[in-house]
Design a protein around this motif. Structure first.
Motif, short mmCIF file in Angstrom:
data_model
loop_
_atom_site.label_atom_id
_atom_site.label_comp_id
_atom_site.label_asym_id
_atom_site.label_seq_id
_atom_site.Cartn_x
_atom_site.Cartn_y
_atom_site.Cartn_z
N PHE A 105 0.83 -1.19 0.00
CA PHE A 105 0.00 0.00 0.00
C PHE A 105 0.88 1.26 0.00
N ASN A 106 1.80 1.31 0.94
CA ASN A 106 2.66 2.46 1.10
C ASN A 106 4.07 2.11 0.63
N THR A 107 4.87 3.14 0.39
CA THR A 107 6.25 2.96 -0.03
C THR A 107 7.16 3.59 1.02
N TYR A 108 8.22 2.85 1.41
CA TYR A 108 9.21 3.34 2.34
C TYR A 108 10.52 3.53 1.56
N GLY A 109 11.17 4.66 1.73
CA GLY A 109 12.42 4.91 1.03
C GLY A 109 13.44 5.56 1.93
N ILE A 110 14.72 5.20 1.74
CA ILE A 110 15.83 5.84 2.43
C ILE A 110 16.53 6.73 1.41
N PHE A 111 16.61 8.04 1.68
CA PHE A 111 17.17 9.00 0.74
C PHE A 111 18.34 9.73 1.40
N ARG A 112 19.34 10.03 0.55
CA ARG A 112 20.44 10.88 1.01
C ARG A 112 20.26 12.26 0.40
N PHE A 113 20.19 13.29 1.25
CA PHE A 113 20.08 14.66 0.80
C PHE A 113 21.39 15.38 1.17
N ARG A 114 22.12 15.79 0.16
CA ARG A 114 23.35 16.56 0.42
C ARG A 114 23.04 18.02 0.14
N ILE A 115 23.09 18.86 1.20
CA ILE A 115 22.70 20.26 1.06
C ILE A 115 23.87 21.17 1.39
N THR A 116 23.80 22.39 0.90
CA THR A 116 24.89 23.36 1.08
C THR A 116 24.56 24.44 2.09
N LYS A 117 23.28 24.51 2.51
CA LYS A 117 22.87 25.47 3.52
C LYS A 117 21.90 24.79 4.48
N PRO A 118 21.89 25.18 5.75
CA PRO A 118 20.92 24.56 6.68
C PRO A 118 19.49 24.75 6.17
N ASP A 119 18.67 23.73 6.36
CA ASP A 119 17.30 23.77 5.85
C ASP A 119 16.43 22.87 6.72
N THR A 120 15.13 22.84 6.39
CA THR A 120 14.17 21.99 7.10
C THR A 120 13.32 21.26 6.07
N PHE A 121 13.18 19.96 6.25
CA PHE A 121 12.31 19.14 5.38
C PHE A 121 10.90 19.21 5.96
N LYS A 122 9.96 19.76 5.20
CA LYS A 122 8.61 20.06 5.71
C LYS A 122 7.70 18.85 5.59
N THR A 123 7.36 18.28 6.73
CA THR A 123 6.36 17.21 6.80
C THR A 123 5.50 17.49 8.03
N ALA A 124 4.63 16.55 8.37
CA ALA A 124 3.85 16.70 9.60
C ALA A 124 4.76 16.79 10.81
N ASN A 125 5.94 16.13 10.71
CA ASN A 125 6.96 16.23 11.76
C ASN A 125 8.23 16.80 11.10
N PRO A 126 8.36 18.13 11.01
CA PRO A 126 9.48 18.75 10.28
C PRO A 126 10.83 18.22 10.76
N GLN A 127 11.75 18.00 9.78
CA GLN A 127 13.07 17.46 10.07
C GLN A 127 14.13 18.50 9.72
N PRO A 128 14.86 19.03 10.70
CA PRO A 128 15.94 19.99 10.39
C PRO A 128 17.12 19.27 9.74
N LEU A 129 17.72 19.90 8.74
CA LEU A 129 18.85 19.32 8.02
C LEU A 129 20.02 20.28 8.11
N GLN A 130 21.21 19.72 8.42
CA GLN A 130 22.43 20.51 8.49
C GLN A 130 23.23 20.36 7.20
N ILE A 131 24.23 21.18 7.05
CA ILE A 131 25.07 21.14 5.85
C ILE A 131 25.75 19.78 5.78
N GLY A 132 25.75 19.20 4.62
CA GLY A 132 26.36 17.89 4.43
C GLY A 132 25.34 16.89 3.94
#
Length: 771
Positions: A105-132
């Protein structure tokens, strides 16, 4: 699948895995990534085997494509569009899908996000992301929308690409997840409370909402290789782990060969539903160093596949000699033009670990015949299968027979537990019963019988009381009595009693008192009596006299409202009190009747709150002391049957009341109410709410006073007449003369009238309508 705007040498292609949903949709993620740090709109093309091309305009760096099983393109979506708090190049410079799986029914995925500036991944439970490079576990629903996100870790050292593995158990509905753990290389974020001083693999299970169910840890020198893959085996409900160990992990040590130099050894481990490693097998890279041109320790295990029969197939390659669970393989030493070894590949089939839960009464011989198990516990046995490899059997043995020793005390006899024997003397006995499993439970019983016996001969003139005090023996005979001995058991006493006195029974009836045969006293009430005469033997002759006095007594309790005639008709009682009357009963004797008469007092009281005049247009009458009330006349009363009616007469009047108390007695009273009208204006509100909620829905004009004549006019703020009436009984509902509702706001009114007290009254002011 290709990008249209840039040549291939400017594109990074990081393909991950794909998965298939329960509707047979093939889900593929395509990296739309190029070497520049900024991102602009692009065009993706999808070409089928007929060279038919479809173009799609995209704005983000990762694209989700869905195909049917026949390869037909179903949809192209951008699941991470607008998912970052800051939209600097969609924040992410590099996105890679590490692993992906579907529960149907649902899909589960593991993703690598490489970012150059601090950011936040917007979901129902926001996830802060650091550089790297940040690793996230993301759950999508069937419509490919993000349900929740869980941050796994962040790389602290560049170029340490982290491999995460997971699988979904559709039976228990849980996600098994493994990730490298090394505080020097990775910032561990999936559970900030988890700490370890060692490097290895963190293993946990999550529910479908991302909550951690259980946690585990496998030690290893190389965190990346500690667990290289995992899979659920539905055949025997186990989780299969594949990885490398240096022999330092205590959970694996007892299954691995001796490893004094802490060399890296591949393993296949079986974990049960309680997260216990119940078995493991090693795969040894022998490192024979067969050629100087051969790379040492070149060995890798692939991802496993488990079929419905529970057999797990694992691919791998090696450049040396390896020892598998049932044989040793030697590589064919070949090299390319530069001396690099050409690897040999293998596929290893691992039979399922057979888990057997069994019971025995005494002992169990293992299937191989090597072991005899005689106590409850967990055991392993090994058989050789048809391929010449070990087939491991995992036994959970329950030995069901039991032995017990008991001490027991009884007073007389005891029925054995098996109901085969009756024991009536002190001693040691053995009994055997079967348990619910059909095995023997042997019982050794030390029994103590504590009862005793005693014989007594006695002679007496009259009756005697037994030793226990329970009985009175009046005639000669042999009697049995029982007392408790010092062990609280029965002491049985046999009494041989000889009585030398005599006894007799007499019955008498009389209206008056009776003189006893001995002449010693009179008896006057019904009952059993004892009298004593002396026999010729000098012993008492006991007489049992049953006397019935025929006079009778009765008690009556009467409640009256007026008078009461006594049962004999001789007396009439009019007040409360206790009286006596006498009748002749059926035996011709007096029947004395005591009569307790209760006559209630007249507790009725009535009051009024006030007289009525032009200032007070009503009064409240109040009656007390009874239960039911009737007022007359009923005209101008709010409720003629209430104890507190509201009276609004127009002229002076006398009200009469009839009341009934709890006994049904009737009482009456009256009260005079004086009515005198005068001229005065009452309260006129400055706001009302005609919203039909039953509260302040209209403005009653007669609330000011009783008018004979009235002229009431309402104007809006521009001076226009919107409503007028000459009806003193009118209750204005906030509408115009044509019935249309007026809007909320302030209005002005004038009121001129002639009161019932013949006084000209006028009033003007403002009133606010609020609906």
């Amino acid at each position: 699948i290709a990008r249209e705007n840039l040549p291939a040498n400017q594109v990074y292609l990081f393909f991950g895995s794909f998965t298939i949903s329960r509707t047979d949709e093939i889900i593929v993620y395509f990296p739309n990534i190029r070497s520049d740090t900024l991102f602009s709109a692009d065009t993706i093309s999808v070409t089928n085997n007929l060279n038919q091309k479809s173009l799609f305009f995209v704005n983000t760096k990762y694209i989700l494509l869905k195909f049917s099983l026949s390869g037909i393109l179903l949809s192209v979506k951008e699941p991470f569009k607008n998912m970052f708090m800051h939209q600097h190049a969609d924040s992410s410079f590099d996105i890679k899908v590490v692993n992906m799986i579907s529960d149907g029914f649902n899909t589960y995925g593991i993703f690598r996000f490489r970012i150059t500036k601090p950011d936040t991944f917007k979901t129902a439970n926001p996830q802060p992301l650091q550089i790297g490079s940040n690793y996230l576990l993301v759950k999508f629903n069937e419509k490919d929308s993000v349900l929740w996100t869980k941050t796994i870790s962040r790389e602290l050292q560049p170029n340490y690409y982290q491999i995460n593995h997971f699988d979904y158990d559709t039976i228990n509905q849980e996600l098994a997840f493994a990730t490298p753990f090394n505080p020097l290389l990775y910032d561990f974020l999936i559970n900030p409370l988890y700490t370890s001083n060692h490097s290895g693999a963190y293993l946990c299970k999550l529910d479908p909402n991302g909550n951690i169910i259980s946690e585990n840890f496998i030690m290893g020198n190389d965190a990346m290789k500690t667990i290289t893959s995992l899979t659920y085996n539905y055949f025997n409900r186990q989780l299969i782990l594949i990885g490398f160990t240096n022999g330092n992990d205590t959970k694996l040590q007892k299954y691995m060969p001796a490893n004094p130099f802490s060399q890296s050894t591949a393993f296949i481990a079986f974990m049960d539903s309680l997260n216990n490693i119940i078995a493991a097998e090693s795969i040894i890279n022998n490192n024979n160093n067969m050629s100087n041109t051969i790379y040492l320790n070149q060995f890798k295990m692939g991802y496993p596949l488990t079929d419905p029969n529970g057999r797990t197939f694992i691919s791998g390659w090696f450049t040396d000699s390896i020892s598998l669970p049932c044989k040793t393989l030697n590589a064919t030493i070949e090299t390319d033009l530069w001396g690099t070894p050409i690897s040999d590949a293998f596929v290893l089939m691992v039979s399922p670990l057979v888990y057997i839960d069994t019971s025995t009464c005494y002992t169990l011989l293992s299937p191989s015949g090597k072991y005899v198990w005689d106590s409850t516990g967990l055991y392993f046995d090994t058989l050789t299968n048809r391929l010449g490899c070990d087939s491991i059997l995992f036994f959970n043995v329950h030995v069901l027979s039991s032995k017990s020793e008991l001490d027991s005390s009884v007073c007389k006899t005891m029925l054995s537990f098996s109901r085969k024997y009756i024991w009536d003397s002190t001693g040691t006995y053995f009994d055997t019963i079967q348990t619910v499993s059909g095995c023997d439970s042997i019982i050794k019983l030390r029994l103590f019988v504590n009862s005793s016996k005693l014989n007594i001969d006695t002679t007496y003139c009259s009756h005697i009381i037994s030793p226990s005090g329970k009985y009175i023996w009046e005639s000669s005979g042999i009697y049995i009595d029982t007392l408790l001995n010092t062990t609280l058991c029965d002491s049985i006493i046999t009494v041989n009693y000889t009585r030398t006195s005599t006894s007799d029974t007499l019955n008498y009836m009389s209206c008056d008192s009776l003189l006893m045969p001995s002449g010693k006293f009179y008896i006057r009430t019904t009952g059993m009596y004892l009298d004593t005469l002396t026999t010729v033997n000098g012993c008492d002759s006991i007489l049992y006299i049953y006397y019935s006095r025929l006079i009778s007594f009765n008690h009556l309790k009467i409640s009256i409202c007026d008078t009461f005639i006594s049962p004999s008709g001789k007396f009439i009682y009019k007040v409360s009190g206790v009286y006596s009357d006498t009748l002749t009963n059926q035996n011709g004797c007096d029947s004395i009747i005591t009569i307790n008469i209760y006559k209630p007092s007249n507790n009725l009281t009535i009051t009024k709150s006030n007289n009525i005049d032009c200032n007070t247009l009503y009064t409240q009458l109040k009656a007390e002391g009874c239960l039911n009330y009737v007022w007359t006349p009923a005209e101008n009363l709010s409720n003629a049957n209430s104890s507190t009616p509201i009276a609004t007469p127009k002229k002076s009047i006398t009200y009469f009341i009839t009341a009934t108390d709890s006994l049904g007695c009737i009482f009456t009273d009256s009260i005079f109410l004086k009515v005198t009208f005068s001229d005065s204006l009452g309260f006129f509100p400055n706001v009302f709410t005609p919203n039909k909620d039953g509260i302040n829905d209209c403005l009653p004009l007669k609330s000011l006073t009783e008018f004979k004549e009235i002229k009431f006019m309402v104007f809006n703020r521009w001076g226009n007449l919107v409503f007028e009436t000459s009806d003193p009984e009118q209750c204005w509902q906030g509408n115009e003369n044509n019935g249309q509702q007026l809007s909320n706001g302030v209005y002005y009114y004038t009121l001129n009238g002639n009161s019932k007290c013949n006084q000209q009254l006028s009033l003007h002011g403002s009133i606010t309508i609020i609906r």
